[in-house]
Design a protein around this motif. Structure first.
Motif, PDB file in Angstrom:
ATOM      1  N   THR A 123       0.727  -1.298  -0.042  1.00 59.12           N
ATOM      2  CA  THR A 123      -0.074  -0.190   0.286  1.00 59.12           C
ATOM      3  C   THR A 123       0.747   1.023  -0.139  1.00 59.12           C
ATOM      4  N   ARG A 124       2.018   1.402   0.691  1.00 53.64           N
ATOM      5  CA  ARG A 124       2.690   2.334   1.000  1.00 53.64           C
ATOM      6  C   ARG A 124       3.452   2.696  -0.356  1.00 53.64           C
ATOM      7  N   ARG A 125       3.854   1.787  -1.223  1.00 51.70           N
ATOM      8  CA  ARG A 125       4.397   1.737  -2.463  1.00 51.70           C
ATOM      9  C   ARG A 125       3.471   2.190  -3.452  1.00 51.70           C
ATOM     10  N   GLY A 126       1.960   2.239  -3.125  1.00 54.09           N
ATOM     11  CA  GLY A 126       1.153   2.441  -4.235  1.00 54.09           C
ATOM     12  C   GLY A 126       0.816   1.612  -5.283  1.00 54.09           C
ATOM     13  N   LEU A 127       1.256   0.369  -4.750  1.00 55.06           N
ATOM     14  CA  LEU A 127       1.233  -0.950  -5.881  1.00 55.06           C
ATOM     15  C   LEU A 127      -0.422  -1.366  -5.906  1.00 55.06           C
TER      16      LEU A 127
END
Length: 168
Positions: A55-59
């Protein structure tokens, strides 16, 4: 379930290793934007943390236990269930075996090799040094030093079906 696009499975990954695998995924996506990473963390107590990392990586990702279909825009399938690694190796074009880019000692290279997959492993192999040495000498496994080399080797494998078959 996984579709007709290129698929690579990173199995039995550990803390500090998922970040490297995701760095490799990002680099690989420049040449293979449709490639799907099947990410299988080693320990169930880490599933939530790995989901948060994605989620933090925007995947765009799907959690296995949520069910559903892996849509074409999904970048990662997070296998947050136990006992399915072999099935997800079987559905892949190549396999990275975890515990090897961090000083864990590596995990079982024979499982994906027995399925005829090209196997990628990092430098840490003290849990199965002889197997890793024999498999790499025989050409059935490729050693990678870091995320960049993992991406480069995966690119080679995904571009060349004959190479995948020969190594597998």
């Amino acid at each position: 379930y996984l579709g007709a696009r290129p698929v690579w499975t990173a199995g039995s990954t550990h803390a500090g290793e998922e970040e490297q695998v995701l760095d490799a995924r990002e680099e690989l996506s420049k040449q293979h934007p449709d490639a799907l990473l099947v990410l299988v963390p080693r320990h169930p107590n880490r599933f939530e943390g790995v989901a948060a990392l994605l989620t933090r990586r925007g995947l765009r990702f799907l959690r296995r236990r949520a069910g559903g279909r892996v849509e074409p825009d999904m970048q990662v399938l997070l296998v947050d269930t136990v006992g399915e690694l072999l099935a997800f190796y079987a559905g892949a074009d190549a396999a990275f075996v975890g515990g090897s880019l961090v000083p864990i000692g590596g995990h079982n290279l024979l499982e994906p090799a027995a399925l005829g997959l090209p196997v990628l492993t990092g430098p840490s192999d003290f849990n199965g040094r002889e197997i890793a040495a024999r498999l790499t000498r025989a050409g059935g496994a490729l050693r990678v030093a870091d995320a960049h080399e993992l991406a480069v080797r995966l690119d080679e494998l995904l571009r060349d079906t004959a190479l995948r078959r020969r190594i597998g």
